[in-house]
Design a protein around this motif. Structure first.
Motif, short mmCIF file in Angstrom:
data_model
loop_
_atom_site.label_atom_id
_atom_site.label_comp_id
_atom_site.label_asym_id
_atom_site.label_seq_id
_atom_site.Cartn_x
_atom_site.Cartn_y
_atom_site.Cartn_z
N TYR A 33 0.84 -1.20 0.00
CA TYR A 33 0.00 0.00 0.00
C TYR A 33 0.88 1.25 0.00
CZ TYR A 33 -3.03 -3.48 2.34
OH TYR A 33 -3.71 -4.63 2.69
N TYR A 35 0.29 5.22 1.06
CA TYR A 35 -0.59 6.19 1.69
C TYR A 35 0.03 7.58 1.62
CZ TYR A 35 -3.22 2.42 4.06
OH TYR A 35 -3.99 1.32 4.36
N LEU A 45 -5.28 6.24 1.62
CA LEU A 45 -4.75 5.29 0.65
C LEU A 45 -4.68 5.92 -0.74
CD1 LEU A 45 -3.87 2.30 0.14
CD2 LEU A 45 -6.25 1.89 -0.55
N GLN A 48 -3.07 0.48 -3.99
CA GLN A 48 -2.85 -0.82 -3.36
C GLN A 48 -2.51 -1.84 -4.43
OE1 GLN A 48 -6.13 -2.28 -1.00
NE2 GLN A 48 -5.30 -4.36 -0.92
N GLN A 50 -1.76 -5.98 -5.22
CA GLN A 50 -1.76 -7.38 -4.84
C GLN A 50 -0.77 -8.05 -5.80
OE1 GLN A 50 -3.50 -8.72 -2.26
NE2 GLN A 50 -2.49 -10.68 -2.62
N GLN A 98 -4.08 -12.01 1.12
CA GLN A 98 -5.06 -11.21 0.41
C GLN A 98 -6.17 -10.84 1.37
OE1 GLN A 98 -6.00 -12.87 -3.45
NE2 GLN A 98 -8.15 -12.36 -3.18
N GLY A 99 -6.80 -9.70 1.16
CA GLY A 99 -7.87 -9.28 2.03
C GLY A 99 -7.36 -8.47 3.20
N LEU A 100 -8.26 -8.20 4.13
CA LEU A 100 -7.94 -7.29 5.23
C LEU A 100 -7.10 -8.00 6.29
CD1 LEU A 100 -8.33 -4.46 6.23
CD2 LEU A 100 -10.43 -5.20 7.34
N ARG A 101 -5.89 -7.54 6.42
CA ARG A 101 -4.95 -8.07 7.41
C ARG A 101 -4.30 -6.89 8.09
NH1 ARG A 101 -7.16 -11.89 5.62
NH2 ARG A 101 -6.33 -13.83 4.77
N GLU A 102 -3.56 -7.17 9.15
CA GLU A 102 -2.83 -6.08 9.76
C GLU A 102 -1.73 -5.62 8.83
OE1 GLU A 102 -1.86 -8.94 13.13
OE2 GLU A 102 -0.17 -7.55 13.14
N GLN A 103 -1.58 -4.31 8.75
CA GLN A 103 -0.61 -3.70 7.85
C GLN A 103 0.59 -3.22 8.65
OE1 GLN A 103 -2.53 -0.75 5.35
NE2 GLN A 103 -4.32 -2.06 5.04
N PHE A 105 3.84 -0.75 8.59
CA PHE A 105 4.22 0.50 7.94
C PHE A 105 5.72 0.74 7.97
CE2 PHE A 105 0.35 2.89 6.96
CZ PHE A 105 -0.59 2.09 7.56
N GLY A 106 6.20 1.37 6.92
CA GLY A 106 7.56 1.85 6.88
C GLY A 106 7.66 3.20 7.58
N TYR B 36 -3.47 2.37 15.80
CA TYR B 36 -2.07 2.53 15.48
C TYR B 36 -1.52 3.73 16.27
CZ TYR B 36 -2.19 -0.56 11.36
OH TYR B 36 -2.28 -1.65 10.52
N SER B 98 -12.96 -7.20 1.87
CA SER B 98 -12.40 -6.21 0.96
C SER B 98 -10.97 -6.59 0.62
CB SER B 98 -12.42 -4.81 1.61
OG SER B 98 -11.43 -4.74 2.62
N TRP B 99 -10.38 -5.80 -0.23
CA TRP B 99 -8.98 -6.02 -0.58
C TRP B 99 -8.04 -5.63 0.57
CZ3 TRP B 99 -7.21 -8.85 -4.40
CH2 TRP B 99 -8.01 -9.05 -5.53
#
Lengths: 114, 114
Positions: A33, A35, A45, A48, A50, A98-103, A105-106, B36, B98-99
């Motif tokens: 992603y 942002y 966002l 995104q 995949q 795929q789908g909603l997971r914990e993201q 971040f850099g 977060y 969702s994605w």
């Protein structure tokens, strides 16, 4: 612990110039992603991926912004030409599967357009 | 369209005192919910998440959050804050099917005084 890498950390550019940001996600993370975070606001966002495919770029200003993830690993976000209103923090995140997971971040790239 | 509201832009709390940050969302079904934290000039770090099950979730750094469906809220709490908790906190929601796009609130800036 694996981390999302971003470079550069800071970028100052003049308006109408081109600028590019790079992101290397956590190894094995298929979803990436980009942002944009304007000062005093939450992240929004832009695009995104995949693997190498774009699945959401509805908020990406396509007249001046472009993003690619050619081999489904690292990614580049480009702005050409930069405008004063593009000054912001650009954050990259990645997640597994795929789908909603914990993201994850850099550290972000702080862009200042003068 | 889904939305996230963090009513408090700025909170000042004394070290050792308790902290509660509010988050309200607008969404047709139960979304996935996240908190977060962002230190100055840094990326975002996940504190905790709620997908389903027990409505009281424990996170890192001594934080917890409670999902209340009837109030469409997901408030973050910490019994005793430390000076290192000074940061900006973001609530985020995502659609389960969702994605993976997250909608972030505008954030709450927490200042910790001695």
């Amino acid at each position: 612990e694996a981390e999302v890498a971003q470079s550069p950390r800071y970028k100052i550019t003049e308006k109408s110039q081109a600028v590019a940001f790079w992101c290397d996600p956590i190894s094995g993370h298929a979803t990436l992603y980009w942002y944009r975070q304007i000062l005093g606001q939450g992240p929004e966002l832009l695009v995104q991926f995949q693997d190498e495919s774009v699945v959401d770029d509805s908020q990406l200003p396509k007249d001046r912004f472009s993003a690619e993830r050619l081999k489904g690993v690292d990614s580049t976000l480009k702005i050409q030409p930069a405008e004063l209103g593009d000054s912001a923090m650009y954050l990259c995140a990645s997640s597994q599967g795929q789908g909603l997971r914990e993201q994850y971040f850099g550290p972000g790239t702080r862009l200042t357009v003068t | 369209a889904q939305s996230v509201t963090q009513p408090d832009i700025h909170i000042t709390v004394s070290e050792g005192a308790s902290l509660e940050l509010r988050c309200n969302y607008s969404y047709g079904a139960t979304p996935y919910l996240f908190w977060y934290v962002q230190s100055p000039g840094q990326g975002l770090q996940l504190l905790l998440k709620y997908f389903s099950g027990d409505t009281l979730v424990q996170g890192i750094k001594g934080f917890e959050a409670e999902f209340k469906r009837s109030q469409s809220s997901f408030n973050l709490r910490k019994p005793s804050v430390h000076w290192s908790d000074a940061a900006e906190y973001f609530c985020a929601v995502g659609e389960p099917d969702s994605w993976g796009k997250l909608q972030f609130g505008a954030g709450t800036q927490v200042v910790v005084t001695p």
